[in-house]
Scaffold this motif. Sequence first.
Motif, PDB file in Angstrom:
ATOM      1  N   LYS A 455      16.300  11.801 -17.431  1.00 10.63           N
ATOM      2  CA  LYS A 455      17.371  12.658 -17.989  1.00 10.63           C
ATOM      3  C   LYS A 455      18.836  12.527 -17.419  1.00 10.63           C
ATOM      4  O   LYS A 455      19.843  12.581 -18.096  1.00 10.63           O
ATOM      5  CB  LYS A 455      16.901  13.946 -18.123  1.00 10.63           C
ATOM      6  N   GLU A 456      18.572  12.319 -15.972  1.00  7.52           N
ATOM      7  CA  GLU A 456      19.940  12.517 -15.030  1.00  7.52           C
ATOM      8  C   GLU A 456      20.674  11.318 -15.410  1.00  7.52           C
ATOM      9  O   GLU A 456      21.737  11.251 -15.678  1.00  7.52           O
ATOM     10  CB  GLU A 456      19.908  12.544 -13.635  1.00  7.52           C
ATOM     11  N   GLY A 462      25.682   8.551 -20.911  1.00  8.60           N
ATOM     12  CA  GLY A 462      26.596   9.204 -22.237  1.00  8.60           C
ATOM     13  C   GLY A 462      27.877   9.459 -21.635  1.00  8.60           C
ATOM     14  O   GLY A 462      28.963   9.075 -22.502  1.00  8.60           O
ATOM     15  N   ALA A 463      28.201   9.891 -20.390  1.00  6.16           N
ATOM     16  CA  ALA A 463      29.725  10.280 -19.887  1.00  6.16           C
ATOM     17  C   ALA A 463      30.393   8.964 -19.855  1.00  6.16           C
ATOM     18  O   ALA A 463      31.512   8.657 -20.166  1.00  6.16           O
ATOM     19  CB  ALA A 463      29.478  10.743 -18.592  1.00  6.16           C
ATOM     20  N   GLU A 464      29.645   7.855 -19.644  1.00 12.75           N
ATOM     21  CA  GLU A 464      30.383   6.469 -19.384  1.00 12.75           C
ATOM     22  C   GLU A 464      30.740   5.686 -20.799  1.00 12.75           C
ATOM     23  O   GLU A 464      31.908   5.241 -20.669  1.00 12.75           O
ATOM     24  CB  GLU A 464      29.018   5.511 -18.713  1.00 12.75           C
ATOM     25  N   ILE A 465      30.067   6.292 -21.807  1.00 10.07           N
ATOM     26  CA  ILE A 465      30.653   5.903 -23.288  1.00 10.07           C
ATOM     27  C   ILE A 465      31.069   6.934 -23.882  1.00 10.07           C
ATOM     28  O   ILE A 465      31.441   6.810 -25.014  1.00 10.07           O
ATOM     29  CB  ILE A 465      29.444   5.174 -23.909  1.00 10.07           C
ATOM     30  N   GLY A 466      31.734   8.011 -23.359  1.00 13.72           N
ATOM     31  CA  GLY A 466      32.847   8.988 -23.657  1.00 13.72           C
ATOM     32  C   GLY A 466      31.839  10.044 -24.691  1.00 13.72           C
ATOM     33  O   GLY A 466      32.538  10.641 -25.629  1.00 13.72           O
ATOM     34  N   LEU A 467      30.531  10.311 -24.244  1.00 14.72           N
ATOM     35  CA  LEU A 467      30.182  11.154 -25.039  1.00 14.72           C
ATOM     36  C   LEU A 467      30.190  12.681 -24.396  1.00 14.72           C
ATOM     37  O   LEU A 467      30.033  12.559 -22.963  1.00 14.72           O
ATOM     38  CB  LEU A 467      28.498  11.020 -25.247  1.00 14.72           C
TER      39      LEU A 467
END
Length: 469
Positions: A455-456, A462-467
Amino acid sequence: MTYISALENPIFRTISKASKNLNLESYVIGGFVRDHILKRGEAKDIDIVSVGSGIELAQEVSRLLPGKPKVSIFKTYGTAMLKSGGMELEFVGARKESYTEESRNPEVETGTLEDDQNRRDFTINALALSLSDENFGELLDPFHGIADLKKKIIRTPLDPDITFTDDPLRMLRAIRFASQLNFVIEQQALDAITRNADRLKIISKERVIDEINKILLSEIPSKGFALLHKTGLLPLILPELAALQGIDEKEGQTHKDNFWHTLEVVDNISETTDNLWLRWAALLHDIGKAPTKKFDEKLGWTFHAHEFVGSKMVYKLFKRLKMPLNDKMKFVQKMVLMSSRPIALAADVTDSAVRRLIFDAGDNVDDLMTLCEADITTKNPKKFKKYHKNFQLVRNKIVEVEERDHVRNFQPPVSGEEIMKTFNLKPSREIGIIKDAIKEAILEGEIPNEYEAAKEFMLKKGAEIGLKI
């Protein structure tokens, strides 16, 4: 000569009584008699010949048996079958046969016991034991089948050219019996098989594969496949395997004969498993080498991507031979495709490589290791010992990694639904990107195969791909 010991089962006295009631002579013939004399265990399939109606005899036997078992009647062939006490009994009236060139299905007419024995495929299958009261258990051996059993010879009762032309399946049966019993096919019969090999084309694929499976399941399958090769039958059945035979030389460099190597692999694997489909995998593991063989001035002979090409060939082969196109075919494909993976792994047994092997092979990882160990055919004792030692290291590492990381058939701990909910997504490629990234991170050992760690990692990816959450 009598063999009353072969007829201790009460069913034979019942058949004897039924024969007497109908005023018929009856005999047990064929494989049951052969296997009793060879001490191969008690056969469950029993052929009964009556001089008269086999169907009427079966019906009378059923009437005398407790529970009156159902009689299945096949009027076209004049045969009947019933099951009793775990045995399957087939009844037929003594007959003589005549064949046409286009079919192995004969024209049948009523005959004597001698006629019936004449039509049998091999002398060792023409042995008959009387079930009549006056000579119960007496052996009738008109073609010296007992002598052939002692000499371990496969021989036809009549001219082998006629025997094999009439019913070409008998050519495969001769080779199958030679393989199963470790017998030798008499030279005249062997030459006749070679002369009549093309006749096999009138036999259905299903009947052919039934015999091939029996050869493959024999104790030393190479004996049968060597005979198929010698007689010219193999290219008619498995041209992909026959194409592996031979050694090419260029600029003084040669490669091993992949056909004979394959037969060694099949024999090796047969010492450790009775799994028919794993034996098929061993038989086909190198079929991609014929179409991928190339000579490179620097590298010598190469077979690049032969596993991938071979796995594609498996489907076409199974389809052509009307073999099952289900999970069994997919298992063989998978084994052929992955057949070199553990070999490459043995040189450098890393945790990540083992995790990937376990994940990709799934429940078949042990079968794959068995196949790869069977693939060791070197005659150098030091190399043989070294390769087996390396494979044992791989097996040990598989156990260690699986106990710790549980990656066999695993699904990423975070589901697609949770990814969608977390990032407020509809079905999209981003979900697949994150799921694949989690799987790769677990297989590479970057994170453990646990929910919290996954999950971490999901949030980070997700943050890396802009989510955004």
